[in-house]
Motif scaffolding. Structure first.
Motif, mmCIF file in Angstrom:
data_model
loop_
_atom_site.group_PDB
_atom_site.id
_atom_site.type_symbol
_atom_site.label_atom_id
_atom_site.label_comp_id
_atom_site.label_asym_id
_atom_site.label_seq_id
_atom_site.Cartn_x
_atom_site.Cartn_y
_atom_site.Cartn_z
ATOM 1 N N ASN A 187 0.864 -1.193 0.000
ATOM 2 C CA ASN A 187 0.000 0.000 0.000
ATOM 3 C C ASN A 187 0.894 1.235 0.000
ATOM 4 O O ASN A 187 2.107 1.134 0.136
ATOM 5 C CB ASN A 187 -0.959 -0.010 1.192
ATOM 6 N N ASP A 188 0.283 2.368 -0.173
ATOM 7 C CA ASP A 188 1.059 3.608 -0.281
ATOM 8 C C ASP A 188 1.356 4.247 1.066
ATOM 9 O O ASP A 188 2.035 5.271 1.130
ATOM 10 C CB ASP A 188 0.302 4.612 -1.170
ATOM 11 N N GLU A 189 0.840 3.651 2.132
ATOM 12 C CA GLU A 189 1.042 4.259 3.445
ATOM 13 C C GLU A 189 2.388 3.831 4.035
ATOM 14 O O GLU A 189 2.798 2.672 3.909
ATOM 15 C CB GLU A 189 -0.093 3.837 4.385
ATOM 16 N N ALA A 190 3.045 4.792 4.696
ATOM 17 C CA ALA A 190 4.326 4.482 5.339
ATOM 18 C C ALA A 190 4.086 3.639 6.585
ATOM 19 O O ALA A 190 3.047 3.763 7.248
ATOM 20 C CB ALA A 190 5.034 5.776 5.704
ATOM 21 N N PRO A 192 4.301 2.517 10.393
ATOM 22 C CA PRO A 192 4.266 3.404 11.569
ATOM 23 C C PRO A 192 5.603 3.426 12.304
ATOM 24 O O PRO A 192 6.398 2.492 12.208
ATOM 25 C CB PRO A 192 3.168 2.780 12.425
ATOM 26 N N GLU A 210 4.967 -4.655 8.731
ATOM 27 C CA GLU A 210 5.011 -3.539 7.766
ATOM 28 C C GLU A 210 6.408 -2.929 7.708
ATOM 29 O O GLU A 210 6.900 -2.559 6.632
ATOM 30 C CB GLU A 210 3.966 -2.487 8.139
#
Length: 387
Positions: A187-190, A192, A210
């Motif tokens: 996905n495009d989210e960094a 955490p 992640e």
């Protein structure tokens, strides 16, 4: 800078959306206005290639090159058309040479050139070309697979095996399998920051996966240690630790974590993956790797790569018939699996079926260039004023 007409821009947009027939019609409309439009000819060549109309692809790509000898996407379409048609290796060699001169740092041009040279019987020149590709990009798996197949032809499987192992390590599909088994999706989210993660087990494990996906192993292991500190008998977390150790070449630690995970939960697929990979890295443990990958292939039978990993371990044991069956299972699940195609080619070489081996390598080239989206990369560079 090369200029594109409005009709060509329309054709481009349609082609990028996969609307092939309207794109072809838009190209012909552009050529009715200006028959010397290199973009329209290059686009038509690519569209004809997509429809397996090789003669038309050759014709249009040749016209584009006649208009502008610096039109790199036309060379790519022309070379691929020759290769897929087969039996035109002399022309193919010339085209890949020319593309390598127009775009000297294009790794795929050297890989394709090597494959065309090998198909014509110029083995030494082919090896030089693949080595040149690896000089440009040491992480290019296809060149490494080609070198391994060449070593197999010349000196046998014992000499070729390190090359196949190295190619497998370069292939990003193995890491993708681990995260697929873990349930992590791109996905495009960094990922955490560890300091922002809730202190419960599930949040920490999700964040650690992640972070590992983004190859931030230091912070991933920080979260792994926090989970194991509260509950050391956590099979999923131990398997993630094994993966992190594998990425750092700490094979003994990876084996220890994976074995511990499997002792807690024998069905933990990520632990099976890590244990099989760790065994395959150790000379003399191929039989153990084969057993572990066989279990993984049964546990994740819907994914092609466990079958490829199983096949590769069988290749090391010289159980070629069983390896061929496993590779075929992988190809049936995913015809675009380049790693399985090269494995099948290796098996065919051991059987003396060199024509079938070349066919598999050509199919691997077809899917690999398609996966890279290479035509559009060259096309966009050309439109911006490059070759």
């Amino acid at each position: 800078m090369p200029q594109r007409s409005r009709q060509v821009l329309v054709a481009e947009g349609l082609a990028r959306q996969g609307q092939l027939q309207p794109a072809v019609e838009a190209c012909y409309e552009a050529l009715r206005i200006d028959e010397g439009e290199p973009f329209a000819h290059a686009l038509l060549a690519e569209l004809m290639l997509a429809g397996d109309f090789y003669e038309r692809a050759v014709h249009e790509a040749t016209l584009a090159i006649e208009v502008d000898p610096g039109c790199a996407p036309a060379y790519l379409a022309l070379g691929l058309a020759y290769d897929r048609r087969g039996g035109m290796w002399d022309q193919s060699i010339l085209v890949w040479h020319e593309l390598a001169e127009v775009v000297p740092d294009l790794v795929t041009a050297h890989v394709q050139l090597g494959e065309a040279l090998a198909a014509s019987g110029f083995e030494e020149e082919a090896i030089e070309s693949w080595r040149r590709a690896l000089e440009l990009d040491p992480a290019e798996p296809r060149a490494m697979y080609d070198l391994a197949v060449a070593a197999l032809k010349r000196e046998g499987m014992a000499t070729a095996l390190p090359g196949f192992r190295k190619a497998g390590e370069l292939d990003p599909s193995a890491d993708e399998l681990f995260f697929w088994l873990s349930g992590v999706q791109e996905n495009d989210e960094a990922a955490p920051s560890p300091s922002e993660v809730a202190p419960d087990r599930d949040s920490r494990l999700r964040a650690a996966r992640e972070l590992a996906y983004e190859e931030d192993l230091f912070f991933a292991m920080e979260l792994v240690r926090a989970i194991l500190g509260q509950g050391p008998d956590d099979a999923e977390t131990l398997a993630l630790a094994a993966y992190a150790y594998l990425k750092q070449e700490a094979v003994n630690e990876a084996v220890a974590c994976a074995l511990r995970a499997l002792a807690i939960d024998a069905a933990e697929r990520t632990a099976l993956y890590c244990l099989g990979v760790a065994f395959s890295k150790r000379t003399g443990l191929n039989k153990h790797a084969s057993r572990v990958f066989a279990s993984l292939a049964r546990a994740a039978e819907e994914h092609p790569l466990p079958h490829v990993l199983y096949a590769e371990s069988l290749l090391g044991l010289q159980r070629y018939a069983a390896a061929k069956q496993a590779y075929r299972t992988a190809v049936a699940l995913d015809p675009a699996c380049v790693r399985a195609r090269f494995g099948l080619a290796a098996v065919y070489v051991t059987e003396g079926r060199h024509a079938q081996a070349e066919w598999e390598i050509r199919r691997a080239a077809y899917y690999d260039t398609k996966r890279q989206g290479l035509f559009w990369r060259l096309y966009d560079d050309y439109a911006e004023g490059g070759s």
